[in-house]
Design a protein around this motif. Structure first.
Motif, PDB file in Angstrom:
ATOM      1  N   ASN A   1       0.966  -1.238  -0.086  1.00  0.00           N
ATOM      2  CA  ASN A   1       0.040   0.004   0.072  1.00  0.00           C
ATOM      3  C   ASN A   1       0.779   1.245  -0.024  1.00  0.00           C
ATOM      4  O   ASN A   1       0.652   2.223  -0.803  1.00  0.00           O
ATOM      5  N   ALA A   2       1.888   1.137   0.836  1.00  0.00           N
ATOM      6  CA  ALA A   2       2.746   2.377   0.793  1.00  0.00           C
ATOM      7  C   ALA A   2       3.535   2.783  -0.546  1.00  0.00           C
ATOM      8  O   ALA A   2       3.307   3.872  -0.945  1.00  0.00           O
ATOM      9  N   GLU A   3       3.856   1.564  -0.938  1.00  0.00           N
ATOM     10  CA  GLU A   3       4.691   1.860  -2.328  1.00  0.00           C
ATOM     11  C   GLU A   3       3.785   2.156  -3.388  1.00  0.00           C
ATOM     12  O   GLU A   3       4.179   3.129  -4.396  1.00  0.00           O
ATOM     13  N   SER A   4       2.574   1.728  -3.238  1.00  0.00           N
ATOM     14  CA  SER A   4       1.506   2.007  -4.370  1.00  0.00           C
ATOM     15  C   SER A   4       1.099   3.729  -4.368  1.00  0.00           C
ATOM     16  O   SER A   4       1.197   4.331  -5.352  1.00  0.00           O
ATOM     17  N   ALA A   5       0.906   3.699  -2.914  1.00  0.00           N
ATOM     18  CA  ALA A   5       0.615   5.404  -2.821  1.00  0.00           C
ATOM     19  C   ALA A   5       1.805   6.320  -3.211  1.00  0.00           C
ATOM     20  O   ALA A   5       1.256   7.325  -3.999  1.00  0.00           O
ATOM     21  N   ALA A   6       2.927   5.850  -3.082  1.00  0.00           N
ATOM     22  CA  ALA A   6       4.220   6.586  -3.393  1.00  0.00           C
ATOM     23  C   ALA A   6       4.194   6.831  -4.871  1.00  0.00           C
ATOM     24  O   ALA A   6       4.489   8.043  -5.532  1.00  0.00           O
ATOM     25  N   LEU A   7       4.007   5.613  -5.450  1.00  0.00           N
ATOM     26  CA  LEU A   7       4.187   5.882  -7.031  1.00  0.00           C
ATOM     27  C   LEU A   7       3.191   6.607  -7.689  1.00  0.00           C
ATOM     28  O   LEU A   7       3.493   7.473  -8.604  1.00  0.00           O
ATOM     29  N   LEU A   8       1.665   6.602  -7.248  1.00  0.00           N
ATOM     30  CA  LEU A   8       0.640   7.256  -7.578  1.00  0.00           C
ATOM     31  C   LEU A   8       0.948   8.829  -7.418  1.00  0.00           C
ATOM     32  O   LEU A   8       0.532   9.925  -8.372  1.00  0.00           O
ATOM     33  N   LYS A   9       1.655   9.059  -6.282  1.00  0.00           N
ATOM     34  CA  LYS A   9       1.970  10.471  -6.023  1.00  0.00           C
ATOM     35  C   LYS A   9       2.645  11.186  -6.910  1.00  0.00           C
ATOM     36  O   LYS A   9       2.694  12.416  -7.011  1.00  0.00           O
ATOM     37  N   ARG A  10       3.637  10.492  -7.364  1.00  0.00           N
ATOM     38  CA  ARG A  10       4.687  10.835  -8.496  1.00  0.00           C
ATOM     39  C   ARG A  10       3.744  11.422  -9.757  1.00  0.00           C
ATOM     40  O   ARG A  10       4.335  12.394 -10.378  1.00  0.00           O
ATOM     41  N   PHE A  11       2.574  10.722  -9.942  1.00  0.00           N
ATOM     42  CA  PHE A  11       1.657  11.548 -11.161  1.00  0.00           C
ATOM     43  C   PHE A  11       0.578  12.243 -10.512  1.00  0.00           C
ATOM     44  O   PHE A  11      -0.294  12.541 -11.088  1.00  0.00           O
ATOM     45  N   ASP A  12       0.651  12.772  -9.123  1.00  0.00           N
ATOM     46  CA  ASP A  12      -0.027  13.588  -8.464  1.00  0.00           C
ATOM     47  C   ASP A  12      -1.736  13.142  -8.334  1.00  0.00           C
ATOM     48  O   ASP A  12      -2.740  13.553  -8.475  1.00  0.00           O
ATOM     49  N   VAL A  13      -1.756  11.611  -8.446  1.00  0.00           N
ATOM     50  CA  VAL A  13      -2.815  10.929  -8.082  1.00  0.00           C
ATOM     51  C   VAL A  13      -2.955  10.758  -6.832  1.00  0.00           C
ATOM     52  O   VAL A  13      -2.190   9.917  -6.224  1.00  0.00           O
ATOM     53  N   LYS A  14      -4.114  11.288  -6.105  1.00  0.00           N
ATOM     54  CA  LYS A  14      -4.396  10.762  -4.715  1.00  0.00           C
ATOM     55  C   LYS A  14      -5.631  10.000  -4.478  1.00  0.00           C
ATOM     56  O   LYS A  14      -6.548  10.565  -4.564  1.00  0.00           O
ATOM     57  N   VAL A  15      -5.294   8.658  -4.356  1.00  0.00           N
ATOM     58  CA  VAL A  15      -6.499   7.975  -4.068  1.00  0.00           C
ATOM     59  C   VAL A  15      -6.219   7.091  -2.814  1.00  0.00           C
ATOM     60  O   VAL A  15      -4.945   6.953  -2.589  1.00  0.00           O
ATOM     61  N   ASP A  16      -7.206   6.418  -2.229  1.00  0.00           N
ATOM     62  CA  ASP A  16      -6.981   5.397  -1.163  1.00  0.00           C
ATOM     63  C   ASP A  16      -6.689   4.073  -1.909  1.00  0.00           C
ATOM     64  O   ASP A  16      -7.505   3.428  -2.826  1.00  0.00           O
ATOM     65  N   VAL A  17      -5.328   3.693  -1.878  1.00  0.00           N
ATOM     66  CA  VAL A  17      -5.018   2.659  -2.756  1.00  0.00           C
ATOM     67  C   VAL A  17      -5.513   1.172  -2.248  1.00  0.00           C
ATOM     68  O   VAL A  17      -5.582   0.380  -2.864  1.00  0.00           O
ATOM     69  N   ARG A  18      -6.443   1.178  -1.113  1.00  0.00           N
ATOM     70  CA  ARG A  18      -6.826   0.177  -0.702  1.00  0.00           C
ATOM     71  C   ARG A  18      -8.486  -0.188  -1.073  1.00  0.00           C
ATOM     72  O   ARG A  18      -9.056  -1.173  -1.174  1.00  0.00           O
ATOM     73  N   GLU A  19      -8.852   0.916  -1.868  1.00  0.00           N
ATOM     74  CA  GLU A  19     -10.348   0.732  -2.565  1.00  0.00           C
ATOM     75  C   GLU A  19     -10.070  -0.013  -3.888  1.00  0.00           C
ATOM     76  O   GLU A  19      -9.130   0.100  -4.495  1.00  0.00           O
ATOM     77  N   PRO A  20     -11.214  -0.880  -4.003  1.00  0.00           N
ATOM     78  CA  PRO A  20     -11.029  -1.438  -5.445  1.00  0.00           C
ATOM     79  C   PRO A  20     -11.286  -0.556  -6.620  1.00  0.00           C
ATOM     80  O   PRO A  20     -11.713   0.475  -6.642  1.00  0.00           O
ATOM     81  N   LEU A  21     -10.297  -1.236  -7.663  1.00  0.00           N
ATOM     82  CA  LEU A  21      -9.869  -0.254  -8.811  1.00  0.00           C
ATOM     83  C   LEU A  21     -11.195   0.438  -9.348  1.00  0.00           C
ATOM     84  O   LEU A  21     -11.303   1.535  -9.794  1.00  0.00           O
ATOM     85  N   GLU A  22     -12.378  -0.400  -9.327  1.00  0.00           N
ATOM     86  CA  GLU A  22     -13.397  -0.070 -10.228  1.00  0.00           C
ATOM     87  C   GLU A  22     -14.324   1.097  -9.497  1.00  0.00           C
ATOM     88  O   GLU A  22     -15.078   1.411 -10.216  1.00  0.00           O
ATOM     89  N   ARG A  23     -14.058   1.469  -8.550  1.00  0.00           N
ATOM     90  CA  ARG A  23     -14.851   2.486  -7.803  1.00  0.00           C
ATOM     91  C   ARG A  23     -14.157   3.676  -8.429  1.00  0.00           C
ATOM     92  O   ARG A  23     -14.820   4.946  -8.337  1.00  0.00           O
ATOM     93  N   PHE A  24     -12.994   3.901  -9.285  1.00  0.00           N
ATOM     94  CA  PHE A  24     -12.365   5.053  -9.638  1.00  0.00           C
ATOM     95  C   PHE A  24     -12.767   5.240 -11.293  1.00  0.00           C
ATOM     96  O   PHE A  24     -13.275   4.235 -11.940  1.00  0.00           O
TER      97      PHE A  24
END
Ligand SMILES: Nc1ncnc2c1ncn2[C@@H]1O[C@H](COP(=O)(O)OP(=O)(O)OP(=O)(O)O)[C@@H](O)[C@H]1O
Ligand SMILES: [Mg+2]
Length: 499
Positions: free
Chosen positions: A113-136
């Protein structure tokens, strides 16, 4: 990639084509439907095997065994259709197939979860990475696919029409992501039919036509018109003339009596008060921002969704359709925006896909009239220029734009009175687009009524006789062809009135 050739069943798809991209370069790859763009990419990432030619990656000879292997080696491909798993979390999707372990085979959720959040942050995407993908949204899902691609330490990211189903704001986020990749030294190959996007982010462009690479140029050295002309293989004067003709033909000379009237329609929670009418032989545009209720209104007219209130008259009769089957019987056709969901049958031939809805009419006491079927199919292949080896080719082997044309033909061959087109030219190249627009115009001049939903204002303003503007589920403005300008329509879309 040098002198790459590839044939399918004896039909050449690529003929000595070449493609070059430098580190940290954003390369546009353009060409008409069927030019060979996707085939080129699939050869690079190991989905297809080339017949001839050589490839080098990072200075060494390159042949990928599979897209997975290519990804591990630093070449990641992002397709238009996101092939991630909707019900799994964002983080799980990023680490799919190589989840970090804590010993005893236990997943290290915290790390993931931490690494995913960090990765997405690089692209300015702030989401709860524990949520199912289809919610987005699609855009966020696409961003997750990119984050996954980058997490493999990609040196080259390939995007094949990534923006075709994104709205304007989402496209902006994606383009920013592409620039970020460049800033990190990653090379990008970007396939798109939308010229504005290409000019916004790309450094160079490779233009393909009929399986060959016909021109490579710095983006700043080539005008849009030159680029289109190179794609089409025509001289500039002719391209200009084509555009002008499509425009002039939209005079709507043969508009007849009322065909459809929809009054105060409400559907679901998106549409509260939509009204519009269409005359015989008229092309009516339906404009509005994403989420304004355009598709929902169209689906209610076609009885694909039940309206909660409002009245519809079609062809002089109150339309009490129980479902699409009734609407079709009465003479409506509906070409939806999502060609995958709308029912391309991949394993079936072009002919079968094209005549799917026409089958009952082609069948006499259980026997298919094959001669008649062939006649219809041949006519439409010719008339709208479907590029295929023949009527018996499997539709899944056609390029995306050509699949779209087959679906359009599926409705056209039913000879409908009203055709609803939801984004009819999405994913279709500039040349085919002009052809399809002219075809729609020609059909309208023979009495067909058309309701056209398009996110491209230009398409509506130039192609429609009248336009209705929806805003937050309500019809807020109507313009006829004479009074229609892009800025007026845009104003109504944004503010709800036309002054
Ligand atoms: N698996 C396959 N079998 C047979 N023919 C194929 C196959 N894949 C591609 N082709 C053919 O190769 C040609 C190039 O197709 P390709 O998908 O590369 O076009 P494209 O430039 O990506 O077009 P689009 O803009 O429509 O996506 C087309 O004529 C297509 O029918
Ligand atoms: Mg393609």
């Amino acid at each position: 990639m040098q002198k790459i050739s590839k044939s399918f069943g004896g039909v050449p798809a690529l003929i000595e084509a070449s493609l070059e991209v430098m580190p940290a370069e954003i390369m546009a790859l353009v060409g008409q439907n069927g030019a060979g763009k996707s085939t080129m990419i699939k050869i690079l990432n190991g989905a297809y095997v080339r017949d001839e030619g050589s490839i080098s990656f990072n200075g060494t000879p390159w042949t990928a065994a599979s897209p997975q292997q290519a990804q591990r080696a630093g070449i990641s491909t992002i397709f238009q259709e996101i092939n991630l798993i909707g019900y799994r979390s964002v983080a799980e999707n990023i680490f799919l197939g190589r989840e970090p372990k804590r010993g005893f085979g236990l997943l290290d959720w915290a790390k993931m979860n931490a690494e995913s959040a960090a990765l997405l942050k690089r692209f300015d995407v702030k989401v709860d990475v524990r949520e199912p993908l289809e919610r987005f949204s699609t855009a966020i899902q696409q961003m997750v696919a990119i984050a996954r691609a980058v997490s493999f330490d990609a040196r080259l990211v390939i995007m094949d029409e990534p923006t075709s189903s994104l709205d304007e704001a989402e496209v902006a986020v994606l383009l920013r992501t592409i620039r970020q990749l460049k800033a990190e030294g990653v090379a990008v190959i970007f396939v798109s039919h939308k010229l504005d996007e290409l000019y916004e982010v790309c450094d160079r462009v490779t233009i393909m036509r009929d399986g060959r690479t016909v021109q490579v140029s710095a983006m700043k050295d080539i005008s849009k018109l030159h680029l289109v002309a190179a794609m089409l293989g025509r001289d500039l004067a002719e391209v200009k003339k084509r555009g002008a003709t499509a425009f002039e033909e939209s005079s709507g000379a043969n508009i007849g009596g009322e065909l459809l009237q929809a009054r105060n329609i409400a559907v679901g929670h998106r549409v509260h008060d939509a009204s519009l009418d269409i005359r015989k032989g008229e092309i009516v545009g339906l404009a509005g921002l994403l989420g304004s209720g355009r598709t929902e209104t169209a689906r209610a007219i076609f009885a694909a969704d039940a309206k909660t209130s409002g009245d519809i008259t079609f062809n002089g009769q109150p339309a009490a359709f129980k479902g699409p089957a009734d609407a079709i019987k009465a003479g409506m056709g509906y070409c939806s925006e999502d060609r995958k969901a709308q029912g391309i049958v991949p394993g079936m031939s072009v002919a079968e896909n094209l005549t799917l809805a026409l089958m009952p009419a082609l069948t006499r006491s259980g026997m298919l009239d094959e001669a008649k079927q062939r006649e219809v199919v041949d006519r439409f292949i010719k008339e709208i220029g479907i590029k295929c080896a023949g009527p018996d080719q499997k539709i899944r082997e056609l390029s995306g734009g050509n699949q779209q044309k087959v679906l359009l033909a599926r409705w056209l061959c039913m000879n409908p009175k009203l055709l609803i087109l939801d984004e009819p030219t999405r994913g279709i190249d500039v040349g085919a687009k002009a052809e399809i627009q002219m075809l729609i115009r020609r059909l309208a001049s023979n009495g067909l009524g058309v309701l056209m939903i398009s996110s491209e204002l230009e398409e509506i303003v130039e192609g429609a006789d009248r336009v209705f503007v929806l805003r937050e589920g309500k019809t807020v403005a109507e313009f006829d062809h004479q009074n229609m300008t892009e800025s007026k329509v845009m104003h109504a879309m944004a503010h709800g009135h036309d002054t």
